[in-house]
Design an enzyme around this catalytic site. Structure first.
Site, PDB file in Angstrom:
ATOM      1  N   GLY A   1       0.803  -1.188   0.044  1.00  0.00           N
ATOM      2  CA  GLY A   1      -0.059   0.074   0.176  1.00  0.00           C
ATOM      3  C   GLY A   1       0.675   1.419  -0.164  1.00  0.00           C
ATOM      4  O   GLY A   1       0.185   2.272   0.124  1.00  0.00           O
ATOM      5  N   CYS A   2       2.192   1.130   0.040  1.00  0.00           N
ATOM      6  CA  CYS A   2       3.111   2.416  -0.095  1.00  0.00           C
ATOM      7  C   CYS A   2       3.492   2.517  -1.464  1.00  0.00           C
ATOM      8  O   CYS A   2       4.147   1.483  -2.047  1.00  0.00           O
ATOM      9  CB  CYS A   2       4.139   2.173   0.697  1.00  0.00           C
ATOM     10  SG  CYS A   2       3.782   2.307   2.617  1.00  0.00           S
ATOM     11  N   GLN A   3       3.737   3.566  -2.059  1.00  0.00           N
ATOM     12  CA  GLN A   3       4.058   3.890  -3.399  1.00  0.00           C
ATOM     13  C   GLN A   3       5.582   3.618  -3.356  1.00  0.00           C
ATOM     14  O   GLN A   3       6.082   2.976  -4.313  1.00  0.00           O
ATOM     15  CB  GLN A   3       3.757   5.319  -3.983  1.00  0.00           C
ATOM     16  CG  GLN A   3       4.183   5.444  -5.293  1.00  0.00           C
ATOM     17  CD  GLN A   3       3.539   6.646  -5.595  1.00  0.00           C
ATOM     18  OE1 GLN A   3       3.224   7.488  -5.024  1.00  0.00           O
ATOM     19  NE2 GLN A   3       3.504   7.153  -6.939  1.00  0.00           N
TER      20      GLN A   3
END
Length: 147
Positions: A57-59
């Site tokens: 969920g982290c870019q």
């Protein structure tokens, strides 16, 4: 200044972060401060930079590892993006070294009070929420194992 939290030490840490940010006038200065925090976070040993330790969920790539002893959870993290590294360093500062119950119930009011969610790009806000969720999930696992 009201801080929502469940632990005196955690509240004191959140208050200290809020006070640090209150000394900075512009968001440019605040971002520089976050970047400095990231630069001060000890690098994570390369052996921990595995896919299984990456936060979904982290870019940016963010690796989070935990240790559990004496009923307390300790976090270490790293990121390939210096601003994200600064964000996770604040979370570590507040949450690391606390019991699973304290981490699970932590409100992390400092994030809202310093204006972080309104000044981060949507992708960074989502990443910050993913980091918090993962840290609380680890705490939940340790709580389950510990009982």
């Amino acid at each position: 200044m009201m801080i929502t939290g469940n632990n005196g030490q955690m509240q004191a840490t959140e208050t200290a972060i809020i006070e640090d940010f209150s000394l900075l006038d512009t968001w440019e200065e605040k971002y520089e401060y976050i970047i400095d925090l990231g630069k001060k976070l000890p690098a994570l040993d390369e052996k921990y930079k595995l896919e299984e330790n990456k936060i979904k969920g982290c870019q940016s790539a963010v690796w989070l590892v935990t240790d559990y002893h004496n009923g307390r959870v300790f976090f270490k993290a790293d990121s390939d993006a210096v601003i994200v590294k600064g964000l996770v360093s604040m979370l570590i500062r507040v949450l690391s070294g606390h019991t699973p119950d304290e981490i699970i119930s932590a409100k992390l009011g400092f994030i809202e009070q310093i204006g972080m969610m309104t000044h981060l790009a949507q992708t960074r806000s989502n990443g910050l929420l993913a980091m918090i969720r993962q840290m609380k999930n680890y705490a939940l696992v340790y709580k389950t194992i510990g009982n």
